[in-house]
Write a protein that holds these residues in place. Structure first.
Motif, mmCIF file in Angstrom:
data_model
loop_
_atom_site.group_PDB
_atom_site.id
_atom_site.type_symbol
_atom_site.label_atom_id
_atom_site.label_comp_id
_atom_site.label_asym_id
_atom_site.label_seq_id
_atom_site.Cartn_x
_atom_site.Cartn_y
_atom_site.Cartn_z
ATOM 1 N N MET A 106 -6.806 -0.072 66.430
ATOM 2 C CA MET A 106 -6.288 -1.262 65.725
ATOM 3 C C MET A 106 -7.033 -2.550 66.329
ATOM 4 N N LYS A 107 -7.497 -3.309 65.219
ATOM 5 C CA LYS A 107 -8.034 -4.735 65.797
ATOM 6 C C LYS A 107 -6.932 -5.892 65.851
ATOM 7 N N ILE A 108 -6.834 -6.266 66.969
ATOM 8 C CA ILE A 108 -5.839 -7.335 67.636
ATOM 9 C C ILE A 108 -6.362 -8.736 68.000
ATOM 10 N N LYS A 109 -5.694 -9.591 67.384
ATOM 11 C CA LYS A 109 -6.175 -11.181 67.766
ATOM 12 C C LYS A 109 -5.394 -11.490 68.785
ATOM 13 N N ALA A 110 -6.038 -12.094 69.856
ATOM 14 C CA ALA A 110 -5.193 -12.639 71.074
ATOM 15 C C ALA A 110 -6.013 -14.372 71.141
ATOM 16 N N ASN A 111 -5.133 -15.243 70.867
ATOM 17 C CA ASN A 111 -5.620 -16.510 71.128
ATOM 18 C C ASN A 111 -6.884 -16.774 70.230
ATOM 19 N N GLY A 112 -7.159 -16.184 68.943
ATOM 20 C CA GLY A 112 -8.054 -16.420 68.255
ATOM 21 C C GLY A 112 -9.252 -15.265 68.440
ATOM 22 N N LYS A 113 -9.169 -14.592 69.657
ATOM 23 C CA LYS A 113 -10.205 -13.532 70.045
ATOM 24 C C LYS A 113 -9.831 -12.068 69.422
ATOM 25 N N THR A 114 -10.635 -11.446 68.887
ATOM 26 C CA THR A 114 -10.384 -9.980 68.160
ATOM 27 C C THR A 114 -10.644 -8.963 69.375
ATOM 28 N N TYR A 115 -9.653 -8.031 69.552
ATOM 29 C CA TYR A 115 -9.614 -7.073 70.646
ATOM 30 C C TYR A 115 -9.496 -5.622 69.708
ATOM 31 N N THR A 116 -10.280 -4.761 70.059
ATOM 32 C CA THR A 116 -10.326 -3.368 69.449
ATOM 33 C C THR A 116 -9.413 -2.220 70.050
ATOM 34 N N GLY A 117 -8.421 -1.672 69.850
ATOM 35 C CA GLY A 117 -7.679 -0.514 70.528
ATOM 36 C C GLY A 117 -8.536 0.791 70.578
ATOM 37 N N ASN A 118 -8.003 1.887 71.211
ATOM 38 C CA ASN A 118 -8.861 3.195 71.246
ATOM 39 C C ASN A 118 -8.193 3.785 69.850
ATOM 40 N N GLN A 119 -9.357 4.687 69.562
ATOM 41 C CA GLN A 119 -9.521 5.448 68.313
ATOM 42 C C GLN A 119 -8.515 6.803 68.554
ATOM 43 N N LEU A 120 -7.542 7.077 67.206
ATOM 44 C CA LEU A 120 -6.646 8.216 67.334
ATOM 45 C C LEU A 120 -7.140 9.171 66.321
ATOM 46 N N ALA A 121 -6.406 10.364 66.448
ATOM 47 C CA ALA A 121 -6.685 11.410 65.534
ATOM 48 C C ALA A 121 -5.329 12.023 64.942
ATOM 49 N N LEU A 122 -5.407 12.233 63.793
ATOM 50 C CA LEU A 122 -4.275 12.692 63.201
ATOM 51 C C LEU A 122 -4.622 14.055 62.170
ATOM 52 N N LYS A 123 -4.043 15.347 62.447
ATOM 53 C CA LYS A 123 -4.228 16.573 61.560
ATOM 54 C C LYS A 123 -3.176 16.597 60.503
ATOM 55 N N VAL A 124 -3.227 16.717 59.183
ATOM 56 C CA VAL A 124 -2.258 16.807 58.364
ATOM 57 C C VAL A 124 -2.680 18.349 57.841
ATOM 58 N N ILE A 125 -1.638 19.275 58.020
ATOM 59 C CA ILE A 125 -1.498 20.670 57.692
ATOM 60 C C ILE A 125 -0.904 20.884 56.340
ATOM 61 N N THR A 126 -1.330 21.767 55.389
ATOM 62 C CA THR A 126 -0.528 22.094 54.174
ATOM 63 C C THR A 126 0.260 23.311 54.721
ATOM 64 N N VAL A 127 1.056 23.207 53.622
ATOM 65 C CA VAL A 127 2.295 24.591 53.855
ATOM 66 C C VAL A 127 1.471 25.813 53.309
ATOM 67 N N ASP A 128 1.957 26.710 54.069
ATOM 68 C CA ASP A 128 1.240 28.238 53.675
ATOM 69 C C ASP A 128 1.984 28.642 52.442
ATOM 70 N N VAL A 129 1.256 29.064 51.467
ATOM 71 C CA VAL A 129 1.754 29.578 50.100
ATOM 72 C C VAL A 129 1.536 30.969 50.162
ATOM 73 N N ASP A 130 2.396 31.721 49.860
ATOM 74 C CA ASP A 130 2.163 33.276 49.584
ATOM 75 C C ASP A 130 1.916 33.398 48.144
ATOM 76 N N THR A 131 0.465 33.612 48.000
ATOM 77 C CA THR A 131 -0.067 33.724 46.784
ATOM 78 C C THR A 131 -0.013 35.279 46.451
ATOM 79 N N LEU A 132 0.346 36.118 47.122
ATOM 80 C CA LEU A 132 0.051 37.468 46.991
ATOM 81 C C LEU A 132 1.327 38.064 46.204
ATOM 82 N N HIS A 133 2.577 37.310 46.464
ATOM 83 C CA HIS A 133 3.878 37.576 45.598
ATOM 84 C C HIS A 133 4.316 36.415 44.896
ATOM 85 N N PRO A 134 3.705 36.185 43.755
ATOM 86 C CA PRO A 134 3.991 34.844 42.972
ATOM 87 C C PRO A 134 5.384 34.877 42.388
ATOM 88 N N ASN A 135 6.015 36.213 42.339
ATOM 89 C CA ASN A 135 7.293 36.363 41.767
ATOM 90 C C ASN A 135 8.480 35.875 42.812
#
Length: 358
Positions: free
Chosen positions: A108-137
């Motif tokens: 995140m880019k933050i300005k302090a007294n007009g000067k820009t400072y950058t924070g640390n990088q993060l990671a976010l994993k998005v997981i899908t919901v498992d779907v049972d394709t073998l039993h569609p009924n």
């Protein structure tokens, strides 16, 4: 040696000032992995010297912070005072995503007294919901809203309060019918003009003068009306039965009351009147005028000033009328009280029914 010491002091001062004026930006996320559509909260904290003007980036609702990751909401800034005159300002960004992927969230880019400072990088994993394709009924559509079962314990209070409200309405209607059946007791207060005793006597003497009775030959009628006028005045003014008393009894009663004004003249007037009426005595014209003047003077000297000229007549109610009036007041109070209770019960019942049915 001195130059080395001075050089060391300058270096130390620069290092201290740099550390004092340093602004640090730190980013944290509460979940590194979420399911599709779930939310994660990223906290961005800025530590700086107190009084530093800090400016966070602004995001509109559903704006992407990085492709695939949306910012749903941004909290207000939370300021925490630290030691050495520094403050820590934090904001929470609510994130979500609808695509399965491992996302790198830039600092995140933050300005302090007009000067820009950058924070640390993060990671976010998005997981899908498992779907049972073998039993569609075994896929099922969304379920409808389930109706809650009827529970008497939830409705019993409302039921009995409704019964009570109906009973109160019946009682109130009965009292209203009784009130309509009992006609109100209406008392009319009369205010009548009151003619004072001396005014009434002077009106009678004015009538005698207008009819010129003192100049007529019928002296008996003249003295009869003159003495009757005086007797009526004395009775109303002094409060004793002068109309039923003889002339001497009237004089004695006036003397006993302590009022001796014009007593001699009044005694002479009554004596002359008795002679005319009973002994056929004939008076002279000037004697009749003198007796009339004495009567006027007696009334004028003994009259009471400042008496009320109006009389307020208030009819007295019988015991039955008084009981009827009290009963009507009691019934009205009961009807008003029942009305208030019924209104309160109705509001309470409607409120609880809405809570139970929504």
């Amino acid at each position: 040696m001195r130059k080395k010491t001075l050089l060391f002091f300058i270096c130390w001062l620069q290092t201290t000032l740099a550390a004092w004026s340093q602004v640090t930006v730190e980013s944290q996320i509460d979940s590194i992995a979420i399911l599709i559509g779930q939310q994660a909260h990223m906290t961005v904290s800025v530590t700086a010297k107190s009084g530093t003007h800090i400016q966070f980036p602004t995001f509109k609702p559903s704006q992407y912070i990085t492709p695939g990751v949306e910012v749903l909401e941004t909290s207000a800034a939370d300021t925490l005072r630290l030691d050495d005159g520094q403050v820590k300002v934090s904001k929470i960004f609510t994130l979500t995503s609808f695509d399965e992927h491992l996302y790198a969230i830039p600092g995140m880019k933050i300005k302090a007294n007009g000067k820009t400072y950058t924070g640390n990088q993060l990671a976010l994993k998005v997981i899908t919901v498992d779907v049972d394709t073998l039993h569609p009924n075994q896929f099922f559509p969304p379920k409808d809203v389930q109706n809650n079962p009827f529970m008497w314990s939830e409705w019993s209070n409302i039921f009995w309060l409704s019964v009570l409200m109906i009973l109160l309405c019946v009682i109130g209607f009965y009292l209203f019918v009784r009130l309509r059946a009992n006609k109100p007791i209406i008392t009319k207060i009369r205010i009548i003009k009151k003619v004072l005793p001396h005014q009434k006597a002077m009106q009678a003497i004015d009538r005698i003068k207008a009819e010129k009775m003192q100049n007529s030959d019928d002296q008996k009628t003249y003295y009869t009306e003159l003495t009757d006028t005086l007797r009526q005045y004395i009775e109303e003014r002094f409060g004793f039965r002068a109309m039923e008393m003889t002339s001497s009894e009237i004089i004695d009663q006036l003397q006993q009351t302590g009022d001796k004004r014009m007593i001699d003249e009044l005694r002479e007037l009554f004596r002359t009147a008795d002679l005319v009426k009973f002994a056929k005595y004939s008076t002279l014209m000037n004697e009749n005028d003198l007796n009339l003047v004495n009567a006027v003077n007696f009334i004028d000297q003994t009259k009471l000033e400042g008496q009320p000229t109006e009389e307020r007549i208030v009819p007295k109610l019988s015991e039955q009328d008084q009981r009827t009036r009290k009963n009507r007041v009691t019934i009205k109070v009961c009807i008003y009280g029942i009305g208030l209770v019924v209104a309160a019960l109705l509001i309470y019942i409607i409120y609880n029914v809405i809570l139970l049915t929504t």
